[in-house]
Design an enzyme around this catalytic site. Structure first.
Site, PDB file in Angstrom:
ATOM      1  NE  ARG A  70      -3.745  -0.702   2.430  1.00 43.65           N
ATOM      2  CZ  ARG A  70      -4.846  -1.032   1.761  1.00 43.65           C
ATOM      3  NH1 ARG A  70      -5.364  -0.185   0.906  1.00 43.65           N
ATOM      4  NH2 ARG A  70      -5.429  -2.192   1.939  1.00 43.65           N
ATOM      5  CG  MET A  95     -14.667   2.454  -4.485  1.00 40.59           C
ATOM      6  SD  MET A  95     -15.540   3.391  -3.199  1.00 40.59           S
ATOM      7  CE  MET A  95     -16.794   2.212  -2.753  1.00 40.59           C
ATOM      8  CG  ASN A 112     -14.371  10.083   1.225  1.00 36.15           C
ATOM      9  OD1 ASN A 112     -14.439   9.905   0.004  1.00 36.15           O
ATOM     10  ND2 ASN A 112     -14.883   9.230   2.094  1.00 36.15           N
ATOM     11  CG  HIS A 114     -19.425   7.453   3.828  1.00 36.53           C
ATOM     12  ND1 HIS A 114     -18.810   6.324   3.348  1.00 36.53           N
ATOM     13  CD2 HIS A 114     -20.408   7.024   4.668  1.00 36.53           C
ATOM     14  CE1 HIS A 114     -19.391   5.253   3.872  1.00 36.53           C
ATOM     15  NE2 HIS A 114     -20.359   5.652   4.682  1.00 36.53           N
ATOM     16  CG  ASP A 150     -16.035   5.722   5.559  1.00 37.33           C
ATOM     17  OD1 ASP A 150     -15.516   6.393   4.658  1.00 37.33           O
ATOM     18  OD2 ASP A 150     -16.524   4.588   5.361  1.00 37.33           O
TER      19      ASP A 150
HETATM   20  C1  GAR Z   1     -20.729   7.883  -4.313  1.00 37.55           C
HETATM   21  O1  GAR Z   1     -22.014   7.587  -3.859  1.00 37.55           O
HETATM   22  C2  GAR Z   1     -19.793   8.096  -3.143  1.00 37.55           C
HETATM   23  O2  GAR Z   1     -20.408   8.739  -2.055  1.00 37.55           O
HETATM   24  C3  GAR Z   1     -19.406   6.691  -2.804  1.00 37.55           C
HETATM   25  O3  GAR Z   1     -19.238   6.046  -4.029  1.00 37.55           O
HETATM   26  C4  GAR Z   1     -20.101   6.660  -5.002  1.00 37.55           C
HETATM   27  C5  GAR Z   1     -19.252   7.053  -6.174  1.00 37.55           C
HETATM   28  O4  GAR Z   1     -20.047   7.516  -7.221  1.00 37.55           O
HETATM   29  N1  GAR Z   1     -18.238   6.640  -2.004  1.00 37.55           N
HETATM   30  C6  GAR Z   1     -17.999   5.714  -1.109  1.00 37.55           C
HETATM   31  O5  GAR Z   1     -18.735   4.788  -0.884  1.00 37.55           O
HETATM   32  C7  GAR Z   1     -16.685   5.895  -0.373  1.00 37.55           C
HETATM   33  N2  GAR Z   1     -16.603   4.984   0.713  1.00 37.55           N
HETATM   34  P1  GAR Z   1     -19.460   8.483  -8.300  1.00 37.55           P
HETATM   35  O6  GAR Z   1     -18.225   7.775  -8.879  1.00 37.55           O
HETATM   36  O7  GAR Z   1     -20.536   8.604  -9.326  1.00 37.55           O
HETATM   37  O8  GAR Z   1     -19.117   9.781  -7.644  1.00 37.55           O
END
Ligand code: GAR
Length: 205
Positions: A70, A95, A112, A114, A150
């Site tokens: 990482r 992710m 970020n 969430h 988070d």
């Molecule tokens: C979004 O809903 C974001 O909040 C979530 O992934 C989606 C990405 O959509 N993020 C997470 O779950 C982070 N833990 P997008 O690529 O269309 O913005």
């Protein structure tokens, strides 16, 4: 004229709708951040094409190439951010967990979004878990990024009602519409220097 707009990178892994919302917001001449780079850990991320169509530099750093290392993956990302003189980082559907060193380096400068009202529903599958749990309000949170998943200081939150006939998809869509408003506002506040971290709280500077 030298621009004082903060050079911002957006890190994505997928479709990039929040990224697109940030790019749209940053088109306003009085927006305090400029989107200077979109970086994905996946070459197939749909957001890359949207960024390129908007004339924004893109980069792909595949986490797979680094195996379990990482820190090496984060170092490669850091080099790319440095190459573009990035000042602020927005995670937008990125992710991957980031190393503590990377989070510490960017502390106070990396945010970020969430898809839940933190601290409820950290992690994945937030909409399904909200339905299972029976909450009547669900929503989204913008927050600073710290090494704990988070767990960073909360900048803003938006709530939506959970309806009796909601499916995971319908609830996700209602939350996503709020994400697209909340995230540009969080970056605007951060880039304009309007935020101050005080312990677990984010206050107006
Ligand atoms: C979004 O809903 C974001 O909040 C979530 O992934 C989606 C990405 O959509 N993020 C997470 O779950 C982070 N833990 P997008 O690529 O269309 O913005």
């Amino acid at each position: 004229m030298v621009s004082s707009r903060k050079k911002t990178a957006i890190l994505i892994s997928g479709r990039g709708s929040n990224m697109a919302a940030l790019i749209e917001a940053a088109k306003a001449s009085d927006y305090p951040a400029e989107i200077a780079l979109v970086l994905s850990n996946k070459p197939e991320a749909g957001g890359l094409a949207i960024a390129a169509a908007n004339g924004i530099a893109t980069a792909v750093i595949e986490h797979k190439a680094f195996g379990k290392d990482r820190a090496a993956f984060d170092a490669a990302m850091q080099a790319e951010l440095d190459r573009h003189n990035i000042e602020l980082v927005c995670l937008a559907g990125f992710m991957r967990l980031l190393s503590a060193g990377f989070c510490e380096h960017w502390f106070g400068r990396m945010i970020n979004i969430h898809p839940a009202i933190l601290p409820a529903f950290k992690g994945l599958d937030t909409h399904a878990r909200a339905l299972e749990t029976g909450v009547k309000l669900h929503g989204c949170t913008t927050h600073f990024v710290t090494p704990g998943m988070d767990e960073g200081q909360i900048i803003g939150q938006a709530a939506v009602p959970v309806r009796d006939d909601d499916t995971e998809a319908s609830l996700a869509a209602r939350v996503l519409a709020e994400e697209h408003k909340l995230y540009p506002e969080a970056l605007r506040l951060l880039a304009s220097g309007a935020l101050r971290i005080s312990g677990n709280r984010v206050l107006r500077a």
